[in-house]
Enzyme design. Structure first.
Site, PDB file in Angstrom:
ATOM      1  N   ASP A   1      -0.201   4.417 -11.998  1.00  0.00           N
ATOM      2  CA  ASP A   1      -1.472   5.057 -12.316  1.00  0.00           C
ATOM      3  C   ASP A   1      -2.319   4.170 -13.221  1.00  0.00           C
ATOM      4  O   ASP A   1      -3.534   4.062 -13.048  1.00  0.00           O
ATOM      5  CB  ASP A   1      -1.231   6.394 -13.006  1.00  0.00           C
ATOM      6  CG  ASP A   1      -0.412   7.344 -12.160  1.00  0.00           C
ATOM      7  OD1 ASP A   1      -0.433   7.196 -10.927  1.00  0.00           O
ATOM      8  OD2 ASP A   1       0.257   8.220 -12.735  1.00  0.00           O
TER       9      ASP A   1
ATOM     10  N   ALA B   1       4.145   6.005 -15.631  1.00  0.00           N
ATOM     11  CA  ALA B   1       2.723   5.974 -15.264  1.00  0.00           C
ATOM     12  C   ALA B   1       2.222   4.586 -14.886  1.00  0.00           C
ATOM     13  O   ALA B   1       1.012   4.384 -14.772  1.00  0.00           O
ATOM     14  CB  ALA B   1       1.878   6.522 -16.414  1.00  0.00           C
TER      15      ALA B   1
ATOM     16  N   GLY C   1      -0.174  13.713 -14.599  1.00  0.00           N
ATOM     17  CA  GLY C   1      -0.816  13.850 -13.296  1.00  0.00           C
ATOM     18  C   GLY C   1      -1.462  12.532 -12.934  1.00  0.00           C
ATOM     19  O   GLY C   1      -2.133  11.899 -13.752  1.00  0.00           O
ATOM     20  N   LYS C   2      -1.246  12.084 -11.709  1.00  0.00           N
ATOM     21  CA  LYS C   2      -1.745  10.767 -11.334  1.00  0.00           C
ATOM     22  C   LYS C   2      -3.266  10.671 -11.496  1.00  0.00           C
ATOM     23  O   LYS C   2      -3.779   9.674 -11.989  1.00  0.00           O
ATOM     24  CB  LYS C   2      -1.333  10.440  -9.896  1.00  0.00           C
ATOM     25  CG  LYS C   2       0.171  10.324  -9.691  1.00  0.00           C
ATOM     26  CD  LYS C   2       0.533   9.875  -8.298  1.00  0.00           C
ATOM     27  CE  LYS C   2       0.191   8.423  -8.064  1.00  0.00           C
ATOM     28  NZ  LYS C   2       0.945   7.509  -8.929  1.00  0.00           N
ATOM     29  N   GLY C   3      -3.981  11.714 -11.064  1.00  0.00           N
ATOM     30  CA  GLY C   3      -5.429  11.689 -11.214  1.00  0.00           C
ATOM     31  C   GLY C   3      -5.849  11.642 -12.666  1.00  0.00           C
ATOM     32  O   GLY C   3      -6.750  10.877 -13.053  1.00  0.00           O
TER      33      GLY C   3
ATOM     34  N   GLY D   1       6.433  -2.816  -8.355  1.00  0.00           N
ATOM     35  CA  GLY D   1       7.106  -2.565  -9.623  1.00  0.00           C
ATOM     36  C   GLY D   1       7.232  -3.825 -10.454  1.00  0.00           C
ATOM     37  O   GLY D   1       6.260  -4.565 -10.641  1.00  0.00           O
TER      38      GLY D   1
ATOM     39  N   GLY E   1       5.853  -7.396  -9.252  1.00  0.00           N
ATOM     40  CA  GLY E   1       4.444  -7.755  -9.112  1.00  0.00           C
ATOM     41  C   GLY E   1       3.760  -6.974  -8.016  1.00  0.00           C
ATOM     42  O   GLY E   1       4.023  -5.786  -7.812  1.00  0.00           O
TER      43      GLY E   1
END
Length: 306
Positions: A248, A245, A33-35, A218, A221
């Protein structure tokens, strides 16, 4: 704030096309999960971190909370929704490290603007709010507004970009907005393919009222608006295994670095190094590098530059 999920991951030679079945011989579960990824990253890299969100009463939710608290995140602020499930993400990763993700938010989606207002003490003056757009858009906006009212520094990772345009007051409440190429396109209408188009998207976001857009590209940079200038941030070349991830880790590392007192340009370099290291390990939260690893990579890069 954002979403906490259990990631169900398969690695395969190539991602399936429409109607295609790709057979693989592996399957793993990872906390994600990103959070959640961003919170754990911030904690591992030196930030005092609290997660505010909602999970269920199922076994996946218990495992997710245990995993986060075990990495140093305060989780007593996570609300529990009895009649729901944890969020689930199904992730496919190809041989080059690229991924394809499908996601159901579960209890994450049930956090309301009213609950944000009921938990004002978690919005600490002088602290940093890192928030993604995985949860209900009105809840995101309520949190961003409350953070601004409480004197917090706000980092928004607009993933996924809300279906409707941002309310007129939101850009002025955000200190840093950090879209990737796809998200920058959805926000600005500019197809971001390289440094030049990323710079165009940044100018468009500045015109919308965002103070500091950062567009990640990505393995190419990032581009950021820092101290009144657009700055290109060169990538750090590594052996990519799984990019799941990386974005994130970038956001969490950026917050941790700022919380430790670094200026924005240095914090962006720190985040770039952390994100690069994360792509060398499989999984989401399992791929987060240590503070020592990030600092060592930055020293190596500085020595090579010298």
């Amino acid at each position: 704030m954002g979403a906490i999920n259990m990631d169900l991951v398969m690695f395969m030679a190539h991602l399936p096309g429409p109607g295609e079945t790709v057979v693989t011989d592996n399957f793993s579960t990872f906390p994600g999960g990103k959070g959640g990824n961003q919170a754990v990253t911030a904690a591992v890299l030196g930030g005092e971190t609290r997660y505010f969100g909602k999970l269920a009463q199922d076994s996946f939710s218990d495992q997710l909370i245990e995993a986060m608290s075990g990495r140093g995140v305060e989780t007593d602020s996570i609300l529990r929704e009895p009649e729901s499930t944890a969020g689930i993400a199904i992730i496919r990763v190809d041989a080059s490290g690229q991924n394809s993700i499908s996601f159901t938010p579960g209890a994450n989606a049930h956090l309301t603007p009213q609950e944000v207002g009921e938990n004002t003490p978690y919005f600490t003056p002088g602290a940093i709010l890192v928030i993604t757009c995985e949860i209900d858009a009105e809840t995101v906006y309520a949190a961003v507004r409350q953070a601004r009212e409480q004197g917090m520094f706000v980092i928004m990772d607009p993933a996924p970009v809300p279906a409707q345009p941002f309310p007129a007051d939101i850009p002025a409440c955000v200190d840093v907005i950090k879209p990737n190429e796809t998200e920058a396109f959805h926000i600005t209408g500019i197809a971001v393919k390289d440094f030049e188009t990323a710079e165009q998207a940044i100018r468009k976001m500045l015109g919308m009222g965002f103070a500091c857009p950062v567009v990640t590209l990505g393995d190419r940079g990032a581009v950021a608006y820092v101290d009144g200038q657009i700055k290109r941030i060169d990538p750090i070349k590594v052996n990519v295994v799984d990019s799941t991830a990386a974005g994130d880790v970038f956001s969490g590392a950026l917050a941790a670095s700022l919380a430790r007192g670094q200026q924005l340009d240095a914090a962006l370099d720190f985040a770039t190094a952390a994100a690069a290291l994360s792509t060398t390990v499989q999984g989401a939260q399992t791929s987060i590098p240590s503070l020592e690893q990030v600092e060592d990579l930055l020293r190596q890069r500085a020595a090579q530059g010298a």
